[in-house]
Design a protein around this motif. Structure first.
Motif, PDB file in Angstrom:
ATOM      1  N   GLY A 274       2.820   7.389  17.327  1.00  0.00           N
ATOM      2  CA  GLY A 274       2.187   6.186  17.825  1.00  0.00           C
ATOM      3  C   GLY A 274       2.945   4.948  17.411  1.00  0.00           C
ATOM      4  N   ILE A 275       2.438   3.795  17.861  1.00  0.00           N
ATOM      5  CA  ILE A 275       3.014   2.506  17.497  1.00  0.00           C
ATOM      6  C   ILE A 275       1.915   1.656  16.865  1.00  0.00           C
ATOM      7  N   PRO A 276       2.285   0.646  16.072  1.00  0.00           N
ATOM      8  CA  PRO A 276       1.261  -0.172  15.400  1.00  0.00           C
ATOM      9  C   PRO A 276       0.338  -0.872  16.393  1.00  0.00           C
ATOM     10  N   ASN A 277      -0.932  -0.944  15.989  1.00  0.00           N
ATOM     11  CA  ASN A 277      -1.934  -1.690  16.743  1.00  0.00           C
ATOM     12  C   ASN A 277      -2.426  -2.807  15.834  1.00  0.00           C
ATOM     13  N   ALA A 278      -1.860  -3.992  16.013  1.00  0.00           N
ATOM     14  CA  ALA A 278      -2.134  -5.101  15.101  1.00  0.00           C
ATOM     15  C   ALA A 278      -3.615  -5.461  15.079  1.00  0.00           C
ATOM     16  N   TYR A 279      -4.239  -5.470  16.252  1.00  0.00           N
ATOM     17  CA  TYR A 279      -5.653  -5.864  16.331  1.00  0.00           C
ATOM     18  C   TYR A 279      -6.518  -4.909  15.504  1.00  0.00           C
ATOM     19  N   ASN A 280      -6.361  -3.616  15.719  1.00  0.00           N
ATOM     20  CA  ASN A 280      -7.170  -2.641  14.979  1.00  0.00           C
ATOM     21  C   ASN A 280      -6.864  -2.656  13.483  1.00  0.00           C
ATOM     22  N   ALA A 281      -5.613  -2.851  13.147  1.00  0.00           N
ATOM     23  CA  ALA A 281      -5.233  -2.896  11.725  1.00  0.00           C
ATOM     24  C   ALA A 281      -5.904  -4.071  11.020  1.00  0.00           C
ATOM     25  N   LEU A 282      -5.918  -5.221  11.685  1.00  0.00           N
ATOM     26  CA  LEU A 282      -6.526  -6.406  11.075  1.00  0.00           C
ATOM     27  C   LEU A 282      -8.042  -6.259  10.947  1.00  0.00           C
ATOM     28  N   LEU A 283      -8.645  -5.497  11.837  1.00  0.00           N
ATOM     29  CA  LEU A 283     -10.088  -5.245  11.718  1.00  0.00           C
ATOM     30  C   LEU A 283     -10.408  -4.382  10.504  1.00  0.00           C
ATOM     31  N   GLU A 284      -9.456  -3.525  10.104  1.00  0.00           N
ATOM     32  CA  GLU A 284      -9.706  -2.577   9.016  1.00  0.00           C
ATOM     33  C   GLU A 284      -9.326  -3.111   7.644  1.00  0.00           C
ATOM     34  N   VAL A 285      -8.540  -4.174   7.578  1.00  0.00           N
ATOM     35  CA  VAL A 285      -7.994  -4.603   6.289  1.00  0.00           C
ATOM     36  C   VAL A 285      -9.087  -4.995   5.300  1.00  0.00           C
ATOM     37  N   GLY A 286     -10.196  -5.489   5.795  1.00  0.00           N
ATOM     38  CA  GLY A 286     -11.275  -5.896   4.902  1.00  0.00           C
ATOM     39  C   GLY A 286     -11.935  -4.741   4.178  1.00  0.00           C
ATOM     40  N   LYS A 287     -11.650  -3.520   4.610  1.00  0.00           N
ATOM     41  CA  LYS A 287     -12.259  -2.351   3.981  1.00  0.00           C
ATOM     42  C   LYS A 287     -11.457  -1.835   2.789  1.00  0.00           C
ATOM     43  N   ILE A 288     -10.288  -2.400   2.574  1.00  0.00           N
ATOM     44  CA  ILE A 288      -9.451  -1.946   1.462  1.00  0.00           C
ATOM     45  C   ILE A 288     -10.088  -2.346   0.135  1.00  0.00           C
ATOM     46  N   ARG A 289     -10.094  -1.407  -0.784  1.00  0.00           N
ATOM     47  CA  ARG A 289     -10.549  -1.716  -2.145  1.00  0.00           C
ATOM     48  C   ARG A 289      -9.453  -2.489  -2.869  1.00  0.00           C
ATOM     49  N   LEU A 290      -9.757  -3.716  -3.240  1.00  0.00           N
ATOM     50  CA  LEU A 290      -8.763  -4.552  -3.904  1.00  0.00           C
ATOM     51  C   LEU A 290      -8.555  -4.091  -5.345  1.00  0.00           C
ATOM     52  N   ASP A 291      -7.328  -4.217  -5.800  1.00  0.00           N
ATOM     53  CA  ASP A 291      -7.007  -3.870  -7.186  1.00  0.00           C
ATOM     54  C   ASP A 291      -6.705  -5.163  -7.938  1.00  0.00           C
ATOM     55  N   ILE A 292      -7.634  -5.542  -8.815  1.00  0.00           N
ATOM     56  CA  ILE A 292      -7.445  -6.769  -9.599  1.00  0.00           C
ATOM     57  C   ILE A 292      -7.370  -6.461 -11.100  1.00  0.00           C
ATOM     58  N   THR A 293      -7.276  -5.178 -11.427  1.00  0.00           N
ATOM     59  CA  THR A 293      -7.339  -4.756 -12.831  1.00  0.00           C
ATOM     60  C   THR A 293      -5.958  -4.375 -13.350  1.00  0.00           C
ATOM     61  N   PRO A 294      -5.481  -5.028 -14.399  1.00  0.00           N
ATOM     62  CA  PRO A 294      -4.181  -4.637 -14.974  1.00  0.00           C
ATOM     63  C   PRO A 294      -4.247  -3.240 -15.583  1.00  0.00           C
ATOM     64  N   PRO A 295      -3.130  -2.552 -15.630  1.00  0.00           N
ATOM     65  CA  PRO A 295      -3.103  -1.229 -16.276  1.00  0.00           C
ATOM     66  C   PRO A 295      -3.485  -1.313 -17.753  1.00  0.00           C
ATOM     67  N   ILE A 296      -4.081  -0.242 -18.249  1.00  0.00           N
ATOM     68  CA  ILE A 296      -4.462  -0.137 -19.662  1.00  0.00           C
ATOM     69  C   ILE A 296      -3.394   0.681 -20.388  1.00  0.00           C
ATOM     70  N   ILE A 297      -2.869   0.134 -21.483  1.00  0.00           N
ATOM     71  CA  ILE A 297      -1.800   0.783 -22.246  1.00  0.00           C
ATOM     72  C   ILE A 297      -2.370   1.298 -23.566  1.00  0.00           C
ATOM     73  N   LYS A 298      -2.160   2.588 -23.836  1.00  0.00           N
ATOM     74  CA  LYS A 298      -2.602   3.186 -25.094  1.00  0.00           C
ATOM     75  C   LYS A 298      -1.384   3.738 -25.826  1.00  0.00           C
ATOM     76  N   LEU A 299      -1.256   3.360 -27.106  1.00  0.00           N
ATOM     77  CA  LEU A 299      -0.062   3.718 -27.886  1.00  0.00           C
ATOM     78  C   LEU A 299      -0.454   4.353 -29.212  1.00  0.00           C
ATOM     79  N   GLU A 300       0.444   5.144 -29.750  1.00  0.00           N
ATOM     80  CA  GLU A 300       0.318   5.652 -31.110  1.00  0.00           C
ATOM     81  C   GLU A 300       1.723   5.881 -31.651  1.00  0.00           C
ATOM     82  N   THR A 301       1.816   6.197 -32.920  1.00  0.00           N
ATOM     83  CA  THR A 301       3.124   6.450 -33.534  1.00  0.00           C
ATOM     84  C   THR A 301       3.165   7.879 -34.056  1.00  0.00           C
ATOM     85  N   ALA A 302       4.247   8.569 -33.758  1.00  0.00           N
ATOM     86  CA  ALA A 302       4.437   9.933 -34.244  1.00  0.00           C
ATOM     87  C   ALA A 302       5.896  10.068 -34.674  1.00  0.00           C
TER      88      ALA A 302
END
Length: 557
Positions: A274-302
């Motif tokens: 298929g080829i891109p359908n801009a209209y349909n894609a723009l209708l769906e973008v609002g359903k994306i779960r946004l990621d606003i959370t930075p990664p969590i880093i866990k460290l230890e020493t060995a």
């Protein structure tokens, strides 16, 4: 062409750089990179002109032609409603085009190494989409890793040889990555041309790419190929990205694929026909779960022998996924990592360092969220601990020393002993001392004579200890039971204790029974009444002193 009247308004400008002052004002490693960088010529020229007297225009220099990149730029973002030329697909959003030139010369050639540098530049400077309208049959692990570690969405042209990319891959379009989408081109009738590359598993989608009118240096021109198809997809991705700043490549790619306009004729040619359908894609973008959370880093020493190890666990709860983990020595800021393009790579989820100190660990996800954690590594400065016991054989010929050496940090490197009262330095020359074999923190060795011996242990960080021990044979002088007669019932058990003087004797107590069928005794003095009768239990030290106890066993009380 950053001066093109149909593009100039949408050209990215590095606001932290001063033009033509020969200074790297923003300290990004590039001098005067106001509009981007020319990696082919290694300068800030980005576009090369020749003045045409007939048209009174600055056109593309034949010896270093820039029409191809300018054409792609116009498909994406040529200014709309200005009474000029064409309008780019994404012209009505706040779009900026960063110019990164990697191919040049009259033949338009380039190198993978320059491509890698350009991708790292774009990642560092905050670009969100990388349009790649070029390809090579040469596989490059470094190029693949650079793309994978970027938070950009890559839109890659599949090629113009009319060949099957499943059999003869074109890179980077043939890399299977969540942040890359490969694009071939179709004509105005929705069909592949004789020059369109295809691939049932390696080419993902198609887009218009035949007779595309767009900008070239100083003018306009019609061109065809997958190079023209890719910017159609890049432009749609730009429209989707304009919805929110916390979107990420895999989500944008999935929306484009899930909302394609099906083209039946592509069914047996590409992965998603298929080829891109801009209209349909723009209708769906609002359903994306946004990621606003930075990664969590866990460290230890060995510790691993002489190395200090920092196991690293990074979790991304926002959903876009961890894209890159880096580290640097010292206390650093997030900006020191230049969006993950600077710093040392983390391999096998850990870093190995040779010395203690302060280290900064960086992680970023594909939504561009970043985090750092400063980790203080304290070296192992505590020497091992040594405990010991010894026993002397029944014939007094052998002394067995049992030792336990514990080091809870870097671990034991070596354990030795020497006769006499020694210091740590006495064990340092190569070959000095007798090495003791160890397993699970425990070892043993035998000597034939009483006297002073020194135990030595060193851990993997060089902390050591020398511990003198005194091996002495102490003969027993007396032995007694608490009772000389006792009664038991069949099935009873009883611990018969023998008391030996002096208390620190090294003699061994041997227990025997005159009748094992009546009363059985083990080497710890535990009696088991087995049957009715009488037995005499004897406790004897190995120097011949003994004591007896008469045992009467009955069936019932």
């Amino acid at each position: 062409d950053y001066t093109h009247p149909d593009l100039a308004e949408h050209i990215w400008v590095n606001q932290n750089e001063i033009s033509n002052d020969d200074i790297d004002n923003d300290n990004n490693g590039y001098v005067d990179d106001v509009y981007g960088w020319d990696f082919y010529n290694d300068d800030a020229s980005v576009c090369h002109y020749i003045y045409d007297r007939k048209t009174n225009l600055n056109l593309s220099l034949p010896e270093d032609n820039d029409n191809h990149g300018t054409h792609i730029a116009g498909v994406i973002a040529a200014v709309a409603d200005n009474g000029l030329g064409v309008a780019g697909i994404a012209s009505n959003i706040d779009i900026k085009l960063m110019i990164l030139k990697i191919n040049g010369g009259s033949e338009g050639t380039g190198s993978i190494s320059d491509a890698i540098l350009a991708i790292k530049y774009a990642t560092k400077m905050g670009a969100e989409i990388c349009n790649i309208s070029w390809g090579t049959t040469r596989y490059s692990p470094a190029l693949k890793e650079t793309i994978k570690e970027s938070d950009m969405l890559f839109v890659a042209a599949a090629g113009n040889l009319g060949s099957d990319n499943d059999n003869k891959p074109v890179y980077p379009a043939s890399f299977k990555l969540d942040n890359l989408i490969s694009v071939t081109f179709i004509d105005a009738n929705g069909r592949l041309t004789k020059l369109s590359n295809y691939g049932k598993s390696s080419v993902e989608i198609a887009a218009p790419g035949t007779d595309i009118m767009s900008t070239v240096v100083g003018s306009y021109q019609t061109l065809s190929g997958s190079s023209m198809a890719a910017p159609h997809v890049s432009a749609l991705a730009s429209l989707l990205y304009s919805y929110d700043s916390n979107l990420y490549p895999s989500a944008i790619k999935n929306i484009i694929i899930e909302t394609l306009k099906p083209i039946t004729g592509l069914k047996d040619a590409i992965l998603y026909p298929g080829i891109p359908n801009a209209y349909n894609a723009l209708l769906e973008v609002g359903k994306i779960r946004l990621d606003i959370t930075p990664p969590i880093i866990k460290l230890e020493t060995a510790y691993d022998k002489g190395d200090i190890i920092v196991p690293i666990q990074v979790e991304d709860e926002g959903g876009s996924g961890v894209r890159v983990i880096r580290w640097l020595s010292g206390i650093r800021e997030i900006t020191d990592f230049n969006r993950g393009t600077t710093g040392l790579a983390v391999e096998n989820d850990q870093i190995n360092v040779s010395k203690a100190g302060t280290y900064t660990i960086y992680a970023s996800d594909y939504a561009g969220n970043e985090s750092i954690q400063i980790h203080e590594i304290e070296d192992d400065k505590v020497p091992p601990s040594i405990t010991f016991s010894y026993n002397i054989s029944e014939d007094y010929k052998t002394r067995t020393v049992n030792i336990r050496v514990v080091d809870r940090q870097s671990g034991i490197r070596r354990v030795k002993y020497l006769p006499g009262n020694k210091k740590e330095s006495d064990f340092l020359p190569v070959g000095s001392g007798t090495e003791i074999k160890f397993e699970n923190d425990r070892g043993r060795f035998n000597v034939e004579k009483d006297g002073i011996y020194t135990l030595y242990a060193i851990d993997n960080r060089g902390n050591h200890i020398a511990k003198p021990i005194d091996i002495r044979t102490v003969l027993s002088e007396d032995i007694k039971f608490t009772q000389s007669d006792m009664s038991m019932i069949v099935g009873d058990r009883y611990d018969l204790r023998a008391f030996v003087k002096p208390a620190n004797t090294t003699d061994v107590i041997i227990y025997t029974s005159s009748n094992d069928r009546v009363a059985l005794i083990n080497n710890k003095g535990r009696i088991v009444a087995l049957s009715e009768g009488t037995a005499t239990v004897t406790a004897r030290t190995n120097n011949g002193i003994k004591v007896i106890c008469r045992i009467v066993v009955k069936r019932t009380p």
